[in-house]
Design a protein around this motif. Structure first.
Motif, PDB file in Angstrom:
ATOM      1  N   THR A   1       0.800  -1.169  -0.004  1.00 14.81           N
ATOM      2  CA  THR A   1       0.100  -0.122   0.212  1.00 14.81           C
ATOM      3  C   THR A   1       0.838   1.642   0.169  1.00 14.81           C
ATOM      4  N   ALA A   2      -0.105   2.081   0.025  1.00 18.34           N
ATOM      5  CA  ALA A   2       1.064   3.814  -0.097  1.00 18.34           C
ATOM      6  C   ALA A   2       1.230   4.039   1.171  1.00 18.34           C
ATOM      7  N   PRO A   3       2.523   4.332   1.435  1.00 21.33           N
ATOM      8  CA  PRO A   3       3.095   5.178   2.866  1.00 21.33           C
ATOM      9  C   PRO A   3       1.680   6.796   3.742  1.00 21.33           C
TER      10      PRO A   3
ATOM     11  N   PHE B   1      14.049  11.382   2.955  1.00 18.33           N
ATOM     12  CA  PHE B   1      13.636   9.735   4.386  1.00 18.33           C
ATOM     13  C   PHE B   1      14.656   9.205   4.924  1.00 18.33           C
TER      14      PHE B   1
ATOM     15  N   ILE C   1       7.193  11.291  -5.082  1.00 19.21           N
ATOM     16  CA  ILE C   1       7.974  10.819  -4.308  1.00 19.21           C
ATOM     17  C   ILE C   1       8.015   9.327  -5.394  1.00 19.21           C
TER      18      ILE C   1
ATOM     19  N   TYR D   1       4.670   8.087  -6.313  1.00 19.68           N
ATOM     20  CA  TYR D   1       3.762   8.644  -6.153  1.00 19.68           C
ATOM     21  C   TYR D   1       3.158  10.469  -5.943  1.00 19.68           C
TER      22      TYR D   1
ATOM     23  N   TRP E   1      -2.018  10.568   0.238  1.00 27.82           N
ATOM     24  CA  TRP E   1      -1.264   9.804  -0.653  1.00 27.82           C
ATOM     25  C   TRP E   1      -2.430   9.494  -1.767  1.00 27.82           C
ATOM     26  N   GLY E   2      -1.880   8.995  -3.430  1.00 27.73           N
ATOM     27  CA  GLY E   2      -2.749   8.789  -3.892  1.00 27.73           C
ATOM     28  C   GLY E   2      -1.847   6.924  -3.758  1.00 27.73           C
ATOM     29  N   GLN E   3      -2.799   6.376  -4.808  1.00 31.90           N
ATOM     30  CA  GLN E   3      -2.630   4.614  -4.422  1.00 31.90           C
ATOM     31  C   GLN E   3      -0.964   4.637  -5.310  1.00 31.90           C
TER      32      GLN E   3
END
Lengths: 110, 118
Positions: free
Chosen positions: A43-45, A101, B37, B94, B108-110
């Protein structure tokens, strides 16, 4: 090699507490806000902590953040199997003029 | 509820330009930071750059010569162009942002996987 240093992995038993460190310098953590993100597998963060120690709406108070000097820490209490994920710290680096990051920390709940 | 959706080709040839669009729904893109990102397979997050408010952009120094981020406020879209791609640019890309602090990505997008291959 990330500018922010995180341990590659941490582990603890369900119900226990774990902390994840994020070490930087005066050009990043020392003088800028830190955010923490949780990335569940595939999944996305997701934003967990912002402005060093603030939780977005909907994030349980089992998650906490703190900052001291050029280091930040994410704390998770009452560990659940659903907390197994990768965790990233992020901040602005004033010298690089870039968002940076940490390399990420994989949390395993044994 | 703010939602982000990335779109664009999933396969790009080496030396060509990668182009992606992020459509933001449920809120205005004005007055917030919006970043691209990326995350190579099995690796960590890498910030590409941001667009803020009325045309302020900033890019990762390591990608700066190849990146352009722009916004279409009439469509609530943020676009990314990355030129002269190589296999090292293969990653999930992203779109993220919505915060008033540049490193705070509330939404955030997927994500969309872009593979660079001939």
């Amino acid at each position: 090699q990330s500018v922010l240093t995180q341990p590659p992995s941490v582990s603890a038993a369900p119900g226990q507490k774990v902390t994840i460190s994020c070490s930087g310098s005066s050009s990043n953590i020392g003088n800028n806000y830190v955010s923490w993100y949780q990335q569940l597998p595939g999944t996305a963060p997701k934003l967990l902590i912002y402005d060093n120690d603030r939780r977005p709406s909907g994030i349980p108070d089992r998650f906490s953040g703190s900052k001291s000097g050029a280091s930040a820490t994410l704390g998770i209490t009452g560990l659940q199997t659903g907390d197994e994920a990768d965790y990233y710290c992020g901040t602005w680096d004033s010298s690089l003029s870039a968002v940076i990051f940490g390399g990420g920390t994989k949390l395993t709940v044994l | 509820q703010v939602q982000l959706q990335e779109s664009g080709p999933g396969l790009v040839k080496p030396s060509e330009t990668l182009s992606l669009t992020c459509t933001v729904s449920g809120g205005s893109i004005s007055s917030f930071y919006w970043s691209w990102i990326r995350q190579p397979p099995g690796k960590g997050l890498e910030w590409i750059g941001y667009f803020y408010n009325t045309g302020n952009t900033n890019y990762n120094p390591s990608l700066k010569s190849r990146v352009t981020i722009s916004v279409d406020t009439s469509k609530n879209q943020i676009s990314l162009k990355l030129s002269s791609v190589t296999a090292a640019d293969t990653a999930v890309y992203y779109c993220a942002g919505g915060g008033v602090v540049v490193a705070t990505c509330d939404y955030w997008g997927q994500g969309t996987l872009v593979t660079v291959s001939s």
